[in-house]
Every structure is written in C-alpha cells, then in structure tokens.
Design a protein around this motif. Structure first.
Motif, PDB file in Angstrom:
ATOM      1  N   UNK A 179      51.528 -56.513 -92.797  1.00  0.00           N
ATOM      2  CA  UNK A 179      50.116 -56.320 -92.093  1.00  0.00           C
ATOM      3  C   UNK A 179      50.445 -56.245 -90.444  1.00  0.00           C
ATOM      4  N   UNK A 180      51.382 -57.341 -90.133  1.00  0.00           N
ATOM      5  CA  UNK A 180      51.250 -57.454 -88.655  1.00  0.00           C
ATOM      6  C   UNK A 180      52.498 -56.515 -88.152  1.00  0.00           C
ATOM      7  N   UNK A 181      53.068 -55.931 -88.663  1.00  0.00           N
ATOM      8  CA  UNK A 181      53.959 -54.640 -88.333  1.00  0.00           C
ATOM      9  C   UNK A 181      53.158 -53.365 -88.195  1.00  0.00           C
ATOM     10  N   UNK A 182      51.997 -53.434 -88.839  1.00  0.00           N
ATOM     11  CA  UNK A 182      51.061 -52.263 -88.504  1.00  0.00           C
ATOM     12  C   UNK A 182      50.131 -52.300 -87.606  1.00  0.00           C
ATOM     13  N   UNK A 183      50.058 -53.485 -86.720  1.00  0.00           N
ATOM     14  CA  UNK A 183      48.978 -53.605 -85.711  1.00  0.00           C
ATOM     15  C   UNK A 183      49.488 -53.013 -84.428  1.00  0.00           C
ATOM     16  N   UNK A 184      48.485 -52.293 -83.771  1.00  0.00           N
ATOM     17  CA  UNK A 184      48.694 -51.725 -82.462  1.00  0.00           C
ATOM     18  C   UNK A 184      49.043 -52.447 -81.518  1.00  0.00           C
ATOM     19  N   UNK A 185      49.850 -52.086 -80.536  1.00  0.00           N
ATOM     20  CA  UNK A 185      50.204 -52.832 -79.534  1.00  0.00           C
ATOM     21  C   UNK A 185      49.012 -53.567 -78.923  1.00  0.00           C
ATOM     22  N   UNK A 186      47.960 -52.954 -78.804  1.00  0.00           N
ATOM     23  CA  UNK A 186      46.700 -53.708 -78.101  1.00  0.00           C
ATOM     24  C   UNK A 186      46.419 -54.784 -78.857  1.00  0.00           C
ATOM     25  N   UNK A 225      43.365 -55.556 -89.626  1.00  0.00           N
ATOM     26  CA  UNK A 225      43.653 -55.151 -90.822  1.00  0.00           C
ATOM     27  C   UNK A 225      42.553 -53.963 -91.473  1.00  0.00           C
ATOM     28  N   UNK A 226      41.240 -54.152 -90.838  1.00  0.00           N
ATOM     29  CA  UNK A 226      40.412 -52.838 -91.384  1.00  0.00           C
ATOM     30  C   UNK A 226      40.776 -51.692 -91.003  1.00  0.00           C
ATOM     31  N   UNK A 227      41.777 -51.536 -89.983  1.00  0.00           N
ATOM     32  CA  UNK A 227      42.342 -50.318 -89.473  1.00  0.00           C
ATOM     33  C   UNK A 227      43.225 -49.648 -90.368  1.00  0.00           C
ATOM     34  N   UNK A 228      43.789 -50.392 -91.281  1.00  0.00           N
ATOM     35  CA  UNK A 228      44.468 -49.727 -92.501  1.00  0.00           C
ATOM     36  C   UNK A 228      43.888 -49.897 -93.919  1.00  0.00           C
TER      37      UNK A 228
END
Length: 239
Positions: A179-186, A225-228
């Motif tokens: 999950x943390x690898x999928x988080x945006x830069x923001x 995480x809701x973003x994916x």
C-alpha cells in the motif's frame, strides 16, 4: 460471491531468494514468507509447489507444510482445484486491518512513552530520515519497508511482546498489496508531516498528544488506501 481467479502463470519461484548458508538446510518457511512480504508478487499470484520445491532442492512435503502455516498467518490461501496463491482480500477486509493496527498501536504507544530512552529517540529519528531519503530517491520499496520500521520503532519500547506480534501479524496481511508504494507524492508528504508531529510528541514523552497525532495519521492512511479500493489486481470484488 464474485471470485477472481488467481494468476495461472506465476514467476513466483523465479524470484525466490534462499537465505540458507552454503550447504545448510533450506529455510523454506522463512524464505517463502519473506518473498510474500516483499510484495514482488501481488495478491492472487499462484505459488507453484513443484517449482518452489525444485528451487529449494526439497520434496513437496516441506513446501506444503510451509504453505499451510502461511495460510494460517493469512498470507496464503488455498482453493480446491486451483492450489495455493498469495492471499487476496476484499477491500473492506484490508481496511479493517488498519482499524486493528490502530487499536493495537494506540495501546502500545501509551505504554512506550514512559519506557522510551534516548536510544529509542535516535532510532525513530534515523528511520524517519531513511523514509525521507527513500522518497528523495524514488525508492518505493524502500519507502514501504521504512514506513513499517517507523511505526515499529515507536511501539517497541512498550515491551508488550504479545501485542507486538499481533500488530506485526495484522500488518503482514496487508503487505502483498504494498500500500505505501501506491501512495501519491502528496500523500507521502502528508505522512511525513504526520510523522514529524508524532516524533515531537514521542521525544517530549507526551503520550496523549502522540495518540492524538497517531489517530490523525490513521485518518490520512485510510484516505490514501481508498484511492485504490477498486483495483481488481489487488482486491476481490464484492460478495
């Protein structure tokens, strides 16, 4: 119930790494667990018993025994007529594990603060810097692993070994999705600011402020995480 079939072509065995010393006994369970937690193979990836056995130079028996243990840990699932694969959750189950982690972390943080030492402060600070460095390098895998180290460093002084094992187990089940690898830069910038405030409270030995900042951090984690949540490569569809 909607069921997504796991990937039938798996390169799982080709990415395995043996940690056994030369001439030593294969560490089948430990190396399989690490391969899954590293997140190189996403949820649903088939784990071919014959290829794994060939890699370790063992029969299928220790491989099957290891996979049964990993099934009990929630990292692997077994489906009749399909076989073993990296466990794939529904998003609701995945999100629930963050609730579990927060509950355990809150209890451990309150116990950690009065027991923490200057060495603990230094460790938390160094891991925080390693997180920042991974971000600067664009090292997603490094960022993912250092995020885990940061939270563990905050709660380790509690000495609550049973709770720490439960916490780590809950964290492990979410690892294949990275999950943390999928988080945006923001999102990472926001997490970094959260961590800054958590460190300040930890070093100040202010348990209640630390718990409050941790709660804010978990709100941000859930939003990220809701973003994916709808990614079919990561999660099963609704029942």
């Amino acid at each position: 119930m909607a069921v997504t079939s796991p990937r039938r072509r798996s390169i799982f065995a080709s990415r395995l790494v043996s940690s056994a010393p030369e001439g030593g006994q294969p560490r089948v369970l430990e190396d399989l667990r690490r391969a899954i937690l590293d997140g190189d193979e996403p949820p649903g990836t088939v784990i071919p018993i014959d290829a794994v056995a060939a890699f370790f130079g063992v029969s299928q028996i220790p491989v099957r025994e290891s996979l049964k243990i990993l099934t009990g840990e929630g990292l692997v699932e077994h489906r009749p007529h399909i076989g073993y694969s990296v466990a794939k959750l529904r998003f609701e189950e995945f999100r629930e594990l963050y609730d579990v982690r927060q509950a355990l972390e809150t209890s451990a943080l309150r116990a950690s603060v009065p027991l923490a030492t200057s060495d603990d402060d230094a460790l938390v600070g160094s891991v925080h810097e390693a997180l920042a460095e991974a971000t600067r390098r664009g090292d997603e895998k490094g960022y993912h692993s250092q995020s885990r180290r940061f939270h563990m460093a905050l709660i380790a002084p509690s000495g609550m070994q049973r709770l720490l094992r439960m916490y780590e187990s809950a964290w492990n089940v979410t690892e294949p999705a990275r999950p943390m690898a999928r988080v945006s830069d923001g999102g990472r910038s926001q997490f970094h600011a959260d961590h800054d405030r958590m460190i300040d409270a930890f070093v100040a030995r202010d348990a209640e402020r630390l718990v409050t900042e941790s709660a804010h951090h978990y709100e941000h984690l859930r939003a990220a995480i809701a973003g994916f949540a709808d990614d079919p490569d990561l999660f099963l569809g609704p029942e």
